[in-house]
Design an enzyme around this catalytic site. Structure first.
Site, PDB file in Angstrom:
ATOM      1  N   HIS A  57       1.790  -3.415   5.135  1.00  0.00           N
ATOM      2  CA  HIS A  57       2.072  -3.748   3.736  1.00  0.00           C
ATOM      3  C   HIS A  57       2.836  -2.600   3.094  1.00  0.00           C
ATOM      4  CE1 HIS A  57      -1.710  -1.516   3.344  1.00  0.00           C
ATOM      5  NE2 HIS A  57      -1.569  -1.456   2.032  1.00  0.00           N
ATOM      6  N   HIS A  59       2.421  -0.480   0.509  1.00  0.00           N
ATOM      7  CA  HIS A  59       1.912   0.708  -0.192  1.00  0.00           C
ATOM      8  C   HIS A  59       2.435   2.008   0.427  1.00  0.00           C
ATOM      9  CE1 HIS A  59      -1.698  -1.571  -2.125  1.00  0.00           C
ATOM     10  NE2 HIS A  59      -0.603  -1.650  -2.852  1.00  0.00           N
ATOM     11  N   ASP A  61       1.122   4.821   1.084  1.00  0.00           N
ATOM     12  CA  ASP A  61       0.349   5.501   2.121  1.00  0.00           C
ATOM     13  C   ASP A  61       0.414   4.738   3.454  1.00  0.00           C
ATOM     14  OD1 ASP A  61      -1.324   3.517   0.836  1.00  0.00           O
ATOM     15  OD2 ASP A  61      -3.045   4.356   1.901  1.00  0.00           O
ATOM     16  N   HIS A  62       1.325   3.750   3.536  1.00  0.00           N
ATOM     17  CA  HIS A  62       1.541   3.004   4.785  1.00  0.00           C
ATOM     18  C   HIS A  62       3.011   3.003   5.199  1.00  0.00           C
ATOM     19  CE1 HIS A  62      -2.601   1.288   4.731  1.00  0.00           C
ATOM     20  NE2 HIS A  62      -2.477   1.718   3.489  1.00  0.00           N
ATOM     21  N   HIS A 115      -4.999  -7.958  -0.680  1.00  0.00           N
ATOM     22  CA  HIS A 115      -4.813  -6.554  -1.087  1.00  0.00           C
ATOM     23  C   HIS A 115      -3.402  -6.400  -1.665  1.00  0.00           C
ATOM     24  CE1 HIS A 115      -5.180  -2.200  -0.911  1.00  0.00           C
ATOM     25  NE2 HIS A 115      -4.095  -2.127  -0.175  1.00  0.00           N
ATOM     26  N   ASP A 134      -4.978  -2.591   5.306  1.00  0.00           N
ATOM     27  CA  ASP A 134      -6.003  -2.490   4.265  1.00  0.00           C
ATOM     28  C   ASP A 134      -6.631  -3.849   3.954  1.00  0.00           C
ATOM     29  OD1 ASP A 134      -5.367   0.182   4.126  1.00  0.00           O
ATOM     30  OD2 ASP A 134      -4.500   0.104   2.119  1.00  0.00           O
ATOM     31  N   HIS A 172      -7.961   3.047   7.078  1.00  0.00           N
ATOM     32  CA  HIS A 172      -8.700   4.091   6.354  1.00  0.00           C
ATOM     33  C   HIS A 172     -10.081   4.319   6.954  1.00  0.00           C
ATOM     34  CE1 HIS A 172      -5.944   4.520   2.891  1.00  0.00           C
ATOM     35  NE2 HIS A 172      -5.703   3.225   3.082  1.00  0.00           N
TER      36      HIS A 172
END
Ligand code: ZN
Ligand code: FE
Length: 256
Positions: A57, A59, A61-62, A115, A134, A172
């Site tokens: 996805h 975001h 942090d990805h 998400h 996530d 995570h």
């Protein structure tokens, strides 16, 4: 038989980035590179180069190192069709039911929105490996940011159909916090209690609790069990619509 080796790279405070290496072809991918440096180091340790970036996805942090790694390795980027305009550098946009050919291995792609609106999961059946970003966590699930509770429940329900031995490579290390919450819902679930003891021992040693398996989650993850009588009873919603039960549990977690 085609098989991928998975290398788990902890980065930032609690993210996991994964290398996936197809043993027959030697092709290597990285799943959800939050940052570049540790990925480059892990590749160089093994004498591997990078062929693919696989995003679940959009975001940051990805996808944070997408462009840096693409520039360095001239690799390709695969990501979710439903949010492709938000994936930096995307080359290949895939969605539900598509297959992703990765050397001699093949992944089946699932749309698992909730998400984010267009979140993907990648299932390497021959390696019993699921990269689910996530959406599903060990003892938890992602926060519902862009989608609806109904979408997130449907996404988790889809993943429940995978073989119980499937390893869940989520993005995570949230497991101990998820455990603390799950115990407030089902303090008398003996499988949860014993899994909890294992989790606390691993974390006390600084070890990862990921991957878990679909079988573990079916037995102990409250978000995966919103349609089950035992779970519905303990939240005071016997016989309710699973979406309503899921929404209740997810809302309690948001306020936990
Ligand atoms: Zn996310
Ligand atoms: Fe994340």
């Amino acid at each position: 038989m085609a098989h991928i080796e998975v290398v788990q790279i902890p980065v930032l405070s609690d993210n996991y980035v994964y290398l996936a290496h197809d043993e027959d072809s030697g092709i290597t991918g990285v799943v959800d590179p939050a940052v570049g440096g540790p990925v480059v180091a892990a590749l160089e340790d093994r004498g591997w180069t990078l062929d693919w970036i696989i995003n679940t996805h959009h975001h940051g942090d990805h996808t944070g190192a997408n462009l840096e790694l693409k520039e360095k390795y001239d690799c390709q980027i695969v990501g979710p069709r439903m949010e492709q305009e938000r994936i930096p550098g995307i080359d290949l946009a895939l969605g539900d039911g598509d297959t992703f050919t990765f050397g001699s291995s093949v992944a089946l792609v699932f749309d698992v929105p909730g998400h984010t609106a267009g979140h993907n999961a990648y299932w390497f059946e021959q390696s019993d490996a699921l990269f689910c970003g996530d959406t599903l966590f060990a003892l938890g699930c992602g926060r519902v940011f862009e989608g609806t509770f109904e979408q997130m429940w449907t996404s988790l329900d889809k993943l429940r159909d995978l073989p119980p031995a499937t390893k869940i490579y989520c993005a995570h290390e949230y497991t101990e916090a998820n455990l603390n919450f799950a115990l407030t819902i089902e303090p008398a679930n003996s499988k949860l209690v014993s899994r909890g003891n294992q989790i606390r021992a691993l974390r006390a040693d600084g070890k990862p609790t990921v991957p878990s398996t679909i079988g573990d989650e079916l037995a102990t993850n409250p978000f995966m069990r919103a349609d089950q009588e035992a779970l519905q009873n303990v939240v005071g919603m016997p016989g309710s619509d699973p979406v309503a039960v899921f929404a209740e549990v997810r809302t309690r977690k948001d306020n936990f």
